[in-house]
Design a protein around this motif. Structure first.
Motif, PDB file in Angstrom:
ATOM      1  N   LYS A 195       0.830  -1.201   0.000  1.00  0.00           N
ATOM      2  CA  LYS A 195       0.000   0.000   0.000  1.00  0.00           C
ATOM      3  C   LYS A 195       0.870   1.258   0.000  1.00  0.00           C
ATOM      4  O   LYS A 195       0.579   2.240  -0.686  1.00  0.00           O
ATOM      5  N   PHE A 196       1.963   1.222   0.799  1.00  0.00           N
ATOM      6  CA  PHE A 196       2.865   2.374   0.852  1.00  0.00           C
ATOM      7  C   PHE A 196       3.534   2.590  -0.504  1.00  0.00           C
ATOM      8  O   PHE A 196       3.686   3.735  -0.955  1.00  0.00           O
ATOM      9  N   LYS A 197       3.934   1.507  -1.156  1.00  0.00           N
ATOM     10  CA  LYS A 197       4.541   1.641  -2.480  1.00  0.00           C
ATOM     11  C   LYS A 197       3.545   2.202  -3.486  1.00  0.00           C
ATOM     12  O   LYS A 197       3.905   3.012  -4.351  1.00  0.00           O
ATOM     13  N   ARG A 198       2.305   1.762  -3.379  1.00  0.00           N
ATOM     14  CA  ARG A 198       1.301   2.234  -4.325  1.00  0.00           C
ATOM     15  C   ARG A 198       1.003   3.715  -4.120  1.00  0.00           C
ATOM     16  O   ARG A 198       0.815   4.457  -5.084  1.00  0.00           O
ATOM     17  N   GLU A 199       0.938   4.153  -2.858  1.00  0.00           N
ATOM     18  CA  GLU A 199       0.615   5.551  -2.579  1.00  0.00           C
ATOM     19  C   GLU A 199       1.820   6.471  -2.693  1.00  0.00           C
ATOM     20  O   GLU A 199       1.656   7.681  -2.814  1.00  0.00           O
ATOM     21  N   ASP A 200       3.044   5.922  -2.612  1.00  0.00           N
ATOM     22  CA  ASP A 200       4.258   6.740  -2.693  1.00  0.00           C
ATOM     23  C   ASP A 200       5.240   6.086  -3.662  1.00  0.00           C
ATOM     24  O   ASP A 200       6.251   5.499  -3.260  1.00  0.00           O
ATOM     25  N   PRO A 201       4.952   6.143  -4.951  1.00  0.00           N
ATOM     26  CA  PRO A 201       5.808   5.445  -5.910  1.00  0.00           C
ATOM     27  C   PRO A 201       7.210   6.027  -6.033  1.00  0.00           C
ATOM     28  O   PRO A 201       8.160   5.321  -6.389  1.00  0.00           O
ATOM     29  N   HIS A 202       7.404   7.322  -5.742  1.00  0.00           N
ATOM     30  CA  HIS A 202       8.702   7.961  -5.908  1.00  0.00           C
ATOM     31  C   HIS A 202       9.497   8.044  -4.604  1.00  0.00           C
ATOM     32  O   HIS A 202      10.656   8.476  -4.623  1.00  0.00           O
ATOM     33  N   GLY A 203       8.939   7.689  -3.507  1.00  0.00           N
ATOM     34  CA  GLY A 203       9.681   7.638  -2.245  1.00  0.00           C
ATOM     35  C   GLY A 203       9.814   8.958  -1.514  1.00  0.00           C
ATOM     36  O   GLY A 203      10.597   9.048  -0.568  1.00  0.00           O
ATOM     37  N   PHE A 204       9.059   9.981  -1.919  1.00  0.00           N
ATOM     38  CA  PHE A 204       9.160  11.274  -1.239  1.00  0.00           C
ATOM     39  C   PHE A 204       8.643  11.185   0.200  1.00  0.00           C
ATOM     40  O   PHE A 204       9.255  11.716   1.135  1.00  0.00           O
ATOM     41  N   ALA A 205       7.536  10.532   0.375  1.00  0.00           N
ATOM     42  CA  ALA A 205       6.974  10.402   1.720  1.00  0.00           C
ATOM     43  C   ALA A 205       7.906   9.616   2.626  1.00  0.00           C
ATOM     44  O   ALA A 205       8.067   9.938   3.813  1.00  0.00           O
ATOM     45  N   MET A 206       8.548   8.586   2.084  1.00  0.00           N
ATOM     46  CA  MET A 206       9.500   7.808   2.875  1.00  0.00           C
ATOM     47  C   MET A 206      10.667   8.664   3.323  1.00  0.00           C
ATOM     48  O   MET A 206      11.107   8.594   4.489  1.00  0.00           O
ATOM     49  N   ALA A 207      11.206   9.505   2.432  1.00  0.00           N
ATOM     50  CA  ALA A 207      12.335  10.362   2.799  1.00  0.00           C
ATOM     51  C   ALA A 207      11.932  11.373   3.867  1.00  0.00           C
ATOM     52  O   ALA A 207      12.666  11.606   4.839  1.00  0.00           O
ATOM     53  N   ILE A 208      10.761  11.983   3.686  1.00  0.00           N
ATOM     54  CA  ILE A 208      10.299  12.960   4.682  1.00  0.00           C
ATOM     55  C   ILE A 208      10.079  12.304   6.031  1.00  0.00           C
ATOM     56  O   ILE A 208      10.441  12.843   7.084  1.00  0.00           O
ATOM     57  N   MET A 209       9.508  11.126   6.029  1.00  0.00           N
ATOM     58  CA  MET A 209       9.259  10.432   7.284  1.00  0.00           C
ATOM     59  C   MET A 209      10.569  10.051   7.978  1.00  0.00           C
ATOM     60  O   MET A 209      10.714  10.193   9.197  1.00  0.00           O
ATOM     61  N   ALA A 210      11.568   9.576   7.212  1.00  0.00           N
ATOM     62  CA  ALA A 210      12.853   9.208   7.802  1.00  0.00           C
ATOM     63  C   ALA A 210      13.549  10.423   8.400  1.00  0.00           C
ATOM     64  O   ALA A 210      14.089  10.368   9.521  1.00  0.00           O
TER      65      ALA A 210
END
Length: 345
Positions: A195-210
């Motif tokens: 679900k996370f991959k589908r909603e954040d395909p480019h990884g921006f949300a992952m970088a902000i969260m980290a």
């Protein structure tokens, strides 16, 4: 022998009828659309009212020969079977899709012509009025399932809430929630990672969260060490303030207040007879007195003379009167012969 055969035949017929009735009960009306103008299309590209049937069991069952009707007059028990069949539409044979496997669904089109296919029924459906839909067994005598459909907006459906067919609760479903040919309630199993991959395909949300997690940890560490440093810096100062002279009278006052409070508590608990003295104090004093008594030790008290009596016999008159003393003999003195008168020569 003929009687035995007749009995066996009746038994087999009864068992078959019972099994057939149980299988018929597994077929349920599941979803109905009475006003279709842009939803499901038949094989000819036309939008017609449709009825969905579901096999709620896990066994395969062929629904050919069963009847569907929207005429309430068939509920008249005095009506003959041929007359009832005239008011119904039969599900024809000749299509493999009528052989429903376990948990399978089948959509039948209404307001149509049977010659267009086995899934087309001539049963009339008026979208401007509430519609009563009933499902009868192959003998057109047993009502298997029925439901009254309210007036629906375009492309809305009336569907059973549960997929087991055992509930009588139905709901109106909007056009985007209509599910012809499948279960009314669908669940999609999707992991959190997918679900996370589908909603954040480019990884921006992952970088902000980290980055947010890192900065949050650093902020917590800064707060902790700041508070710890303040405590350590003021530790010695707090000790000096506590040990200063102006604090001592306050400390003694506090101690005296605590002592008075303790005595007051004892008086309230044990009564006024104790005068605020603990029982342990009484016991200690009594024990010390008994110990001093056994050791023949008297208290040394200032200004108090302790006299212990002792019999000396000095005032015993009887002993003085009976005591023997040596007799006193009076001494007789003889006067010398002094010549007198003529004796004097």
């Amino acid at each position: 022998m003929n009687k035995f055969g007749l009995l066996l035949g009746v038994t087999l017929l009864t068992g078959t009828s019972t099994m057939r009735a149980q299988m018929d009960a597994s077929i349920k009306l599941n979803e109905v659309m009475t006003n279709n103008d842009a939803s499901l299309q038949d094989e000819y590209g036309q939008h017609k009212a449709w009825i969905e049937i579901e096999n709620i069991s896990h066994s395969t069952y062929n629904i050919r020969g069963m009847y569907i009707t929207t005429d309430r007059s068939v509920l008249d028990k005095s009506m003959s079977v041929p007359e009832r069949i005239k008011r119904m539409s039969i599900i024809p044979n000749g299509d493999a899709r009528t052989n429903l496997s376990g948990r399978q669904h089948l959509v039948l089109f209404c307001n149509s012509q049977p010659n267009l296919g086995a899934l087309h029924l001539s049963v009339p459906v008026d979208p401007a009025k509430p519609v009563w839909v009933a499902l009868y067994n192959g003998n057109a005598t047993q009502l298997i399932d029925s439901v009254t459909i309210p007036v629906l907006a375009a492309n809305q459906s009336f569907a059973r809430i549960a997929n087991n067919g055992n509930t009588k609760d139905w709901e109106v479903k909007s056009g985007d929630r209509v599910t012809p040919g499948i279960a009314n309630v669908t669940t999609v199993s999707e992991s959190k990672i997918d679900k996370f991959k589908r909603e954040d395909p480019h990884g921006f949300a992952m970088a902000i969260m980290a980055m947010g997690i890192v900065f949050l940890c650093l902020a917590l560490l800064w707060i902790f060490f700041t508070i710890f440093g303040m405590i350590m810096r003021h530790r010695e100062t707090a000790k000096k303030v506590i040990n200063t002279q102006p604090i001592k009278p306050i400390t003694k006052t506090v101690e005296k207040t605590m002592e008075v409070g303790h005595k007051t508590g004892v008086m309230l608990k044990e009564g006024l007879n104790t005068k605020g003295i603990d029982k342990e104090v009484y016991m200690a004093v009594i024990g010390m007195a008994l110990k001093q008594y056994e050791d023949d030790v008297h208290d040394v008290e200032s200004g108090v003379i302790t006299i212990k009596s002792k019999d000396t016999g000095w005032d015993d008159e009887y002993s003085q009167m009976t005591q023997f003393h040596d007799p006193v003999v009076p001494t007789t003195h003889t006067a010398p012969n002094i010549p007198t008168g003529p004796e004097l020569k």
